[in-house]
Design an enzyme around this catalytic site. Structure first.
Site, PDB file in Angstrom:
ATOM      1  N   ILE A  22       0.907  -1.314   0.035  1.00 26.95           N
ATOM      2  CA  ILE A  22      -0.111  -0.195  -0.040  1.00 26.95           C
ATOM      3  C   ILE A  22       0.899   1.129  -0.070  1.00 26.95           C
ATOM      4  O   ILE A  22       2.017   1.054   0.416  1.00 26.95           O
ATOM      5  CB  ILE A  22      -0.903   0.069   1.117  1.00 26.95           C
ATOM      6  N   ASP A  23       0.188   2.301  -0.520  1.00 23.93           N
ATOM      7  CA  ASP A  23       1.193   3.474  -0.557  1.00 23.93           C
ATOM      8  C   ASP A  23       1.653   3.978   0.756  1.00 23.93           C
ATOM      9  O   ASP A  23       1.151   3.834   1.638  1.00 23.93           O
ATOM     10  CB  ASP A  23       0.303   4.576  -1.283  1.00 23.93           C
ATOM     11  N   ARG A  24       2.790   4.793   0.801  1.00 25.48           N
ATOM     12  CA  ARG A  24       3.545   5.339   1.712  1.00 25.48           C
ATOM     13  C   ARG A  24       2.565   6.204   2.591  1.00 25.48           C
ATOM     14  O   ARG A  24       2.499   6.000   4.105  1.00 25.48           O
ATOM     15  CB  ARG A  24       4.755   5.934   1.535  1.00 25.48           C
ATOM     16  N   THR A  44      -0.650   5.931   2.713  1.00 26.25           N
ATOM     17  CA  THR A  44      -1.956   5.265   3.130  1.00 26.25           C
ATOM     18  C   THR A  44      -1.757   4.451   4.399  1.00 26.25           C
ATOM     19  O   THR A  44      -0.855   3.916   4.447  1.00 26.25           O
ATOM     20  CB  THR A  44      -2.545   4.540   1.872  1.00 26.25           C
ATOM     21  N   ARG A  76      -6.998   6.731  -5.490  1.00 25.40           N
ATOM     22  CA  ARG A  76      -6.629   8.367  -5.675  1.00 25.40           C
ATOM     23  C   ARG A  76      -7.111   8.853  -6.932  1.00 25.40           C
ATOM     24  O   ARG A  76      -7.446   9.915  -7.179  1.00 25.40           O
ATOM     25  CB  ARG A  76      -5.358   8.782  -5.356  1.00 25.40           C
TER      26      ARG A  76
END
EC number: 5.4.99.24
Length: 314
Positions: free
Chosen positions: A142-144, A146, A244
């Protein structure tokens, strides 16, 4: 900078290592060795299996004997510092653990792995914290920025099983996001192809483009506020930045999204509420346990900063 020489290694391949490509195996086993060096020593025949040269795509078999030559690497002593506050925080955020899986509620602002100027990510922290775990790998990313559910596998068989579930879309991920504006009631699904591009400065962006990969995201309104909407989101595909970009496409970017958001609106809110993180949270995941076949549902509560901001606008 200083040099370190890794000694000759002899590795006997067992069922936990079965069917891994030799290049991927080397990269996971020797994380401090540059990828270019790993491919070079494979291509030049310095790595041998059963005394024979192999190609980078060779898949390991039970009983193979892998011989790895001495490898000289650079070590940056300054970059070996291990921040104690982050490690303690991560230990307190474990949601579920057994002999096969480790599942945490990842905080916003910590990457899942090191790289691109980062010395440590979640996986590096846990490898340091759990040195007796011979195997520990990320099941997904998962994104940094998030927060939320992140699954780590403690056995290769578990990793393979969960990757198969991901490919077959048997893992269901749930997200919560706060977006700008009042989300229209009729927008329940966005199916727009996503294309990842990289600029000369190595910055990556994801755009909606017909040349991109098929992508599908489902949106459900949880609550509307005066100028924002809290959404429950289920991505059917797992593209980079998918939620996003699809939210932006609908005209309602996620709060504090530095890449795809409304910086002018976000700036005013930051000053008034002292919050500066992406308001996107992986709130739950459904999957089949790789060992016993049970249906598992893991929930991750909202971080305090996310919840506190919601409390101010209710």
């Amino acid at each position: 900078m200083t040099h370190k020489i890794l000694p000759i290694s002899i590795i006997y391949i067992n069922k936990e290592m079965l069917n891994q490509r030799i290049d991927n195996f080397m990269r996971s086993k020797f994380k401090s060795v540059p990828k270019s060096m790993i491919y070079r020593i494979i291509r030049t025949g310095k790595i041998r299996i059963n005394k024979k040269r192999i190609k980078p795509h060779y898949k390991l078999k039970i009983g193979d004997i892998l011989k790895i030559p001495p490898i000289k690497i650079l070590c940056d002593i300054k970059n070996t510092f291990f921040p104690l506050n982050h490690s303690t925080n991560l230990l307190n955020r474990i949601l579920y653990e057994d002999s096969h899986l480790l599942i945490i509620n990842k905080p916003s602002g910590i990457a899942v792995h090191g790289g691109s100027g980062l010395n440590f990510g979640v996986i590096e922290y846990f490898r340091k914290l759990r040195p007796l775990n011979k195997f520990l790998e990320l099941v997904h990313r998962i994104d940094r920025d998030t927060s939320g559910v992140l699954i780590l596998a403690k056995k290769r068989t578990s990793l393979v099983s969960l990757h198969e579930q991901l490919r077959e879309k048997k893992i269901k991920k749930e997200y919560i996001a706060l977006v700008h504006g009042l989300w229209p009631d009729h927008i329940k699904k966005i199916s727009e192809p996503l294309l990842k591009i990289q600029f000369k400065n190595k910055q990556k962006m994801v755009l909606i483009d017909k040349k991109g990969k098929p992508s599908e995201t489902y949106f459900q309104i949880k609550k509307k506020f005066s100028s924002s909407t809290l959404l429950s989101i289920i991505p059917k595909t797992g593209r980079t930045h998918q939620i996003r970009v699809h939210a932006l496409h609908a005209g309602h970017p996620i709060f504090f999204d530095k890449r795809y958001g409304k910086n002018d609106l976000d700036a005013d809110i930051k000053n008034n509420h002292k919050i500066n993180r992406l308001l996107l949270h992986s709130s739950g995941v459904h999957f089949i346990h790789p060992k016993n076949g049970n249906k598992i549902y893991i929930k991750a509560p909202l971080d305090i900063d996310f919840q506190n901001y919601l409390n101010t606008i209710i």
